[in-house]
Design a protein around this motif. Structure first.
Motif, short mmCIF file in Angstrom:
data_model
loop_
_atom_site.label_atom_id
_atom_site.label_comp_id
_atom_site.label_asym_id
_atom_site.label_seq_id
_atom_site.Cartn_x
_atom_site.Cartn_y
_atom_site.Cartn_z
N GLY A 41 0.77 -1.24 0.00
CA GLY A 41 0.00 0.00 0.00
C GLY A 41 0.80 1.28 0.00
O GLY A 41 0.28 2.35 0.24
N THR A 45 2.24 0.34 -7.29
CA THR A 45 1.53 0.11 -8.54
C THR A 45 1.10 1.44 -9.18
O THR A 45 1.17 1.59 -10.40
CB THR A 45 0.32 -0.83 -8.31
OG1 THR A 45 0.78 -1.97 -7.57
CG2 THR A 45 -0.26 -1.32 -9.62
N ASP A 71 -2.65 -6.18 -9.72
CA ASP A 71 -1.66 -5.15 -10.03
C ASP A 71 -1.22 -5.24 -11.49
O ASP A 71 -1.10 -4.21 -12.17
CB ASP A 71 -0.44 -5.30 -9.11
CG ASP A 71 -0.76 -4.88 -7.69
OD1 ASP A 71 -1.88 -4.42 -7.45
OD2 ASP A 71 0.13 -5.01 -6.82
N THR A 141 2.48 8.85 4.47
CA THR A 141 1.48 8.46 5.48
C THR A 141 2.03 7.40 6.43
O THR A 141 1.38 7.06 7.42
CB THR A 141 0.22 7.89 4.82
OG1 THR A 141 0.59 6.74 4.05
CG2 THR A 141 -0.42 8.91 3.89
N GLU A 142 3.19 6.82 6.12
CA GLU A 142 3.71 5.70 6.92
C GLU A 142 4.55 6.14 8.11
O GLU A 142 5.00 5.29 8.88
CB GLU A 142 4.57 4.78 6.04
CG GLU A 142 3.77 4.03 5.01
CD GLU A 142 4.67 3.32 4.01
OE1 GLU A 142 5.70 2.74 4.42
OE2 GLU A 142 4.37 3.36 2.81
N LYS A 164 3.37 9.77 -2.35
CA LYS A 164 2.13 10.38 -1.83
C LYS A 164 2.38 11.75 -1.22
O LYS A 164 1.76 12.12 -0.21
CB LYS A 164 1.44 9.45 -0.80
CG LYS A 164 1.15 8.05 -1.34
CD LYS A 164 0.20 7.26 -0.45
CE LYS A 164 0.12 5.80 -0.89
NZ LYS A 164 -0.71 4.94 -0.05
N LEU A 167 -0.30 14.18 0.01
CA LEU A 167 -0.95 14.10 1.33
C LEU A 167 -0.15 14.80 2.45
O LEU A 167 -0.58 14.82 3.61
CB LEU A 167 -1.16 12.62 1.71
CG LEU A 167 -2.19 11.86 0.85
CD1 LEU A 167 -2.21 10.39 1.21
CD2 LEU A 167 -3.60 12.45 1.01
N HIS A 170 -1.71 16.88 5.20
CA HIS A 170 -2.66 16.23 6.12
C HIS A 170 -2.01 15.28 7.12
O HIS A 170 -2.70 14.63 7.90
CB HIS A 170 -3.71 15.46 5.31
CG HIS A 170 -4.28 16.27 4.18
ND1 HIS A 170 -5.06 17.38 4.41
CD2 HIS A 170 -4.15 16.16 2.84
CE1 HIS A 170 -5.40 17.91 3.24
NE2 HIS A 170 -4.87 17.18 2.27
N VAL A 171 -0.71 15.11 7.05
CA VAL A 171 -0.04 14.15 7.94
C VAL A 171 1.17 14.81 8.60
O VAL A 171 1.65 15.84 8.14
CB VAL A 171 0.45 12.89 7.16
CG1 VAL A 171 -0.73 12.10 6.63
CG2 VAL A 171 1.40 13.25 6.03
N LYS A 197 -0.16 10.95 -7.89
CA LYS A 197 -1.48 11.55 -8.11
C LYS A 197 -1.33 12.93 -8.77
O LYS A 197 -1.96 13.21 -9.77
CB LYS A 197 -2.19 11.69 -6.75
CG LYS A 197 -3.69 11.85 -6.85
CD LYS A 197 -4.32 11.68 -5.47
CE LYS A 197 -5.84 11.81 -5.52
NZ LYS A 197 -6.41 11.62 -4.17
#
Lengths: 218, 218
Positions: A41, A45, A71, A141-142, A164, A167, A170-171, A197
């Motif tokens: 995650g 991919t 995938d 996010t990790e 990512k 994001l 937001h983190v 994205k």
């Protein structure tokens, strides 16, 4: 215990032989090969979908997954050539699995081949698959402590992708700390912060690969 | 290969013996024990910090990590009792490692003990540690296909936690699909959507544990 260790050694020796054969086959075909390792995650991919749009049929992808061919189907949609290995429970790819996949692929149109390893930061770290570059990926996010918690991967990775980045607002993620930790573990590592994205940072990642291909041919 | 399989069997047999011993020790001490399994960076430690604030010294945590004691230090800050196992490279906890940790802990004040497994969706799935409940955790940033891609864990998990719901507005995550996939793999699974950051959903998770403790004593 001693016997278990000896069997582990034999497994690794056999893996190394296959890895060297893979490496020499890929070099002969002028293919830059990446072994891409991350948690499940982390966005491997999605990154490969972006790369597929850029490289099209010059990109090959071998996808390792414990189960399902989801995938490979996503990547195929971009024009890249993809082949799925279902490991059926194994927690990492081995050089022999990759060798078997390579025997079924036409390498001549390929410039870059990415081996998307099973989502796992631990077990895949020590298995050489015959790649030119080992690439570790994590997402914002990790959390920032991944490199120090999983050093076996990060001391070996030629490049680290921090994904990512869309994001980030937001983190809580300390980008500078992660970059510094990566460099402490391997001082010549290349770190790329990007978002599949938004496309941010993608160009310098593609240029890095182009550069490696160019230097490989010189 | 046959010899490798036999050694794997022996390892699992030995693990199972230790698991049964752990289970009986924990039951005797009236401790509800959870084996918490997720990818690296899914938010296990943040969840445990929230739980620590709720349960205080009635919560014990055994933290498995390949390297570092960062997580145990974070949890200790909340008043919960925590103990770190550095696996030194191993990709999952074994029942023997947990047994060793239990021998160093005072179980009498504890009501709930969480074993935070090594961040990995593959290898920890098949090792019984002596827990009462196996709990799988994923976060909304990891994508919706985790249960079908890692079925070995999700067919066994009594409960699934879907974390980081505060990030739902910023990611593509099909909550209903994930819940349905979890139930297809195990029809009586309990699914909890929650956020350690906002506190959303945390109450029903705590109530679930309270309920299990109450039913265990009856």
């Amino acid at each position: 215990m001693v016997e278990t260790l000896r069997i582990k050694e034999l497994v690794l020796e056999k893996n190394q032989e296959a890895a060297e054969e893979n490496r020499s086959l890929l070099e002969k075909n002028d293919v830059l090969c990446l072994n891409l390792i991350s948690s499940p995650g982390s966005g491997k991919t999605s990154l490969l979908e972006c790369m597929g749009k850029h490289w099209g049929p010059r990109l090959g992808v071998i996808v390792g997954d414990v189960q399902t061919t989801l995938d490979a189907e996503r990547i195929q949609g971009t024009g890249a050539v993809s082949l799925q290995i279902e490991t059926g429970g194994s927690c990492h790819l081995s050089a022999e699995m990759v060798q078997h996949a390579l025997s079924k692929m036409d390498l001549s149109p390929l410039e870059v081949l990415v081996i998307e390893n099973v989502g796992n930061l631990v077990c895949p770290a020590t298995y050489d698959l015959g790649e030119s570059l080992k690439v570790a990926m994590l997402s914002v996010t990790e959390g920032a402590e991944k490199p120090v918690k999983y050093p076996a991967l990060f001391v070996r990775a030629h490049a680290v992708i921090i994904g990512k980045t869309d994001l980030l607002p937001h983190v809580d993620f300390d980008m500078e700390r992660v970059k510094a930790d990566c460099r402490k573990l391997k001082n010549d590592v290349q770190v790329f912060a990007l978002s599949s994205k938004s496309g941010e940072g993608m160009q310098s990642w593609q240029s890095y690969l182009e550069g490696h291909r160019a230097s490989g041919r010189s």
